[in-house]
Design an enzyme around this catalytic site. Structure first.
Site, mmCIF file in Angstrom:
data_model
loop_
_atom_site.group_PDB
_atom_site.id
_atom_site.type_symbol
_atom_site.label_atom_id
_atom_site.label_comp_id
_atom_site.label_asym_id
_atom_site.label_seq_id
_atom_site.Cartn_x
_atom_site.Cartn_y
_atom_site.Cartn_z
ATOM 1 N N HIS A 253 35.442 44.988 34.226
ATOM 2 C CA HIS A 253 36.741 45.003 33.550
ATOM 3 C C HIS A 253 37.818 44.635 34.575
ATOM 4 C CE1 HIS A 253 39.682 45.974 30.557
ATOM 5 N NE2 HIS A 253 40.343 46.699 31.443
ATOM 6 N N ALA B 105 38.382 39.148 43.263
ATOM 7 C CA ALA B 105 37.771 40.463 43.515
ATOM 8 C C ALA B 105 36.550 40.664 42.616
ATOM 9 C CB ALA B 105 38.805 41.568 43.271
HETATM 10 C C1 GAR Z 1 36.559 38.683 33.057
HETATM 11 O O1 GAR Z 1 37.778 38.701 33.761
HETATM 12 C C2 GAR Z 1 36.151 40.101 32.726
HETATM 13 O O2 GAR Z 1 36.561 41.022 33.688
HETATM 14 C C3 GAR Z 1 36.864 40.331 31.427
HETATM 15 O O3 GAR Z 1 36.749 39.117 30.738
HETATM 16 C C4 GAR Z 1 36.736 38.064 31.688
HETATM 17 C C5 GAR Z 1 35.616 37.130 31.316
HETATM 18 O O4 GAR Z 1 35.769 35.850 31.855
HETATM 19 N N1 GAR Z 1 36.293 41.427 30.713
HETATM 20 C C6 GAR Z 1 37.013 42.280 29.968
HETATM 21 O O5 GAR Z 1 38.202 42.150 29.786
HETATM 22 C C7 GAR Z 1 36.209 43.432 29.370
HETATM 23 N N2 GAR Z 1 37.066 44.371 28.734
HETATM 24 P P1 GAR Z 1 34.647 34.756 31.577
HETATM 25 O O6 GAR Z 1 34.447 34.671 30.070
HETATM 26 O O7 GAR Z 1 35.172 33.473 32.130
HETATM 27 O O8 GAR Z 1 33.411 35.208 32.282
#
Ligand code: GAR
Length: 218
Positions: free
Chosen positions: A120, A189
């Site tokens: 998260h 990070a």
């Molecule tokens: C990431 O930043 C992750 O931390 C977040 O979604 C993004 C996914 O990016 N997750 C959340 O917000 C969970 N509540 P991606 O689709 O490019 O991997």
């Protein structure tokens, strides 16, 4: 492994992952890149998306990894959706389910209890839970005026962004930050935090103590 605790000994082989996503798949790509470089001893056996046509599926295809779509909108309720998700994982001998921008609730059930990780982009329990995803998180962080943010990797349970915390990394919030600039800093990070947490799991170093995780010395 017969119990529902993280392994207490090193697996001694690559951690077999299922990656669940709903969007761009940069989190998946980072995991694949770390595996490729030798920094992470793991293997992505299947990618499951809750939405069709997303870049994350293309990334799986490009890497030659099995991919499935279990479209959330085609299921009446969370239970039938989760039945289909679990069915999609049958036959893949998964050690660990990795939520990588998965915007629906995955129920670990007994089968994957303490074997589901989530990342998260904030320091939970702040700025987390239903509705807190993607840019909304960073907008809320800036609106609150906090001076630090970061990311959290945790074992996931039946609530959004909830469960014992494995690792958190902090980043500063700068005066001139926008949601984009803060997201980029947090993302860097995240790229270290997720592989690190998966490595700790595979090395058998996570000990569950109530709601706390303790990390055994090497
Ligand atoms: C990431 O930043 C992750 O931390 C977040 O979604 C993004 C996914 O990016 N997750 C959340 O917000 C969970 N509540 P991606 O689709 O490019 O991997």
């Amino acid at each position: 492994m017969s119990d529902n605790l993280p392994p207490s000994e090193p697996l001694g082989r690559p951690v077999r992952l299922a990656v669940l996503l709903s969007g761009g798949g940069t989190t998946l790509q980072n995991i694949l890149d770390r595996i490729e470089s030798g920094a992470l001893d793991a293997e992505v056996r299947i990618v499951v998306s809750s939405r069709p046509g997303v870049r994350g599926i293309e990334r799986a295809n490009a890497a030659g990894i099995d991919a499935a779509v279990v479209h959330r909108k085609q299921y009446e309720d969370g239970r039938s959706f989760n039945d289909a998700l679990h069915a999609a994982l049958d036959g893949y001998e998964i050690d660990l389910v990795v939520l990588a921008g998965f915007m629906s609730l995955f129920e670990p059930r007994d089968r994957f209890r303490n074997r589901v990780m989530n990342i998260h982009p904030a320091l939970i329990p702040a700025f987390s839970g239903a509705g807190f995803y993607g840019h909304r998180v960073h907008e809320a962080v800036l609106a609150a005026g906090v001076r630090v943010s970061g990311c959290t990797v945790h074992l996931a349970d039946d609530e959004y962004d909830h469960g014992p915390i494995i690792t958190q990394k902090t980043v500063p919030v700068l005066d001139d930050d926008t949601p984009d600039s803060l997201a980029a800093r947090v993302h860097l990070a995240e790229n270290d935090a997720y592989p690190e947490a998966i490595r700790l799991w595979g090395d058998g170093r996570l000990r569950l103590d109530g709601n706390r995780i303790r990390i055994a010395a090497e």
